[in-house]
Design a protein around this motif. Structure first.
Motif, PDB file in Angstrom:
ATOM      1  N   GLU A   1      37.544  40.099  42.623  1.00  0.00           N
ATOM      2  CA  GLU A   1      38.311  39.227  43.511  1.00  0.00           C
ATOM      3  C   GLU A   1      37.994  37.766  43.225  1.00  0.00           C
ATOM      4  OE1 GLU A   1      40.998  38.079  46.339  1.00  0.00           O
ATOM      5  OE2 GLU A   1      40.654  40.113  45.632  1.00  0.00           O
ATOM      6  N   ARG A   2      36.722  37.478  43.020  1.00  0.00           N
ATOM      7  CA  ARG A   2      36.274  36.109  42.734  1.00  0.00           C
ATOM      8  C   ARG A   2      36.911  35.576  41.453  1.00  0.00           C
ATOM      9  NH1 ARG A   2      29.956  34.893  41.578  1.00  0.00           N
ATOM     10  NH2 ARG A   2      30.175  32.788  40.813  1.00  0.00           N
ATOM     11  N   LEU A   3      37.023  36.409  40.425  1.00  0.00           N
ATOM     12  CA  LEU A   3      37.554  35.979  39.139  1.00  0.00           C
ATOM     13  C   LEU A   3      39.075  36.002  39.072  1.00  0.00           C
ATOM     14  CD1 LEU A   3      35.082  37.805  36.737  1.00  0.00           C
ATOM     15  CD2 LEU A   3      35.063  35.385  37.393  1.00  0.00           C
ATOM     16  N   SER A   4      39.705  36.813  39.898  1.00  0.00           N
ATOM     17  CA  SER A   4      41.151  37.033  39.782  1.00  0.00           C
ATOM     18  C   SER A   4      41.990  35.793  40.037  1.00  0.00           C
ATOM     19  CB  SER A   4      41.601  38.163  40.705  1.00  0.00           C
ATOM     20  OG  SER A   4      41.475  37.781  42.052  1.00  0.00           O
ATOM     21  N   SER A   5      41.517  34.873  40.818  1.00  0.00           N
ATOM     22  CA  SER A   5      42.314  33.686  41.133  1.00  0.00           C
ATOM     23  C   SER A   5      42.037  32.520  40.196  1.00  0.00           C
ATOM     24  CB  SER A   5      42.051  33.259  42.578  1.00  0.00           C
ATOM     25  OG  SER A   5      40.699  32.876  42.722  1.00  0.00           O
ATOM     26  N   LEU A   6      41.138  32.695  39.237  1.00  0.00           N
ATOM     27  CA  LEU A   6      40.756  31.612  38.345  1.00  0.00           C
ATOM     28  C   LEU A   6      41.550  31.642  37.046  1.00  0.00           C
ATOM     29  CD1 LEU A   6      36.874  31.915  38.683  1.00  0.00           C
ATOM     30  CD2 LEU A   6      38.422  30.445  39.987  1.00  0.00           C
TER      31      LEU A   6
END
Length: 67
Positions: A22-27
């Motif tokens: 989740e943390r990486l998905s928006s980057l």
């Protein structure tokens, strides 16, 4: 949540840790590499399983090579 590129392929590798995914998905790519390069070793609490530890270590090593 932005976990696919314009061709519909996943930009985030399948991860055993949903919070990390989740943390990486928006980057974007550059920010993902910077974030992965800063992933540290487990904090010693023992709540992270071997697969999650290996995933974090591998992502960190790959990101360091890309940067």
């Amino acid at each position: 949540m932005r976990d696919t590129d314009t061709a519909g392929e996943s930009r985030v590798p399948p991860l055993s840790d949903p919070a990390l995914r989740e943390r990486l998905s928006s980057l974007g790519n550059a920010e993902s590499f910077r974030t992965c390069a800063t992933l540290g070793p487990p904090d010693g609490r023992g709540d992270e399983d071997a697969v999650a530890q290996a995933t974090r270590m591998t992502l960190r090593m790959l990101a360091e090579r890309i940067e």
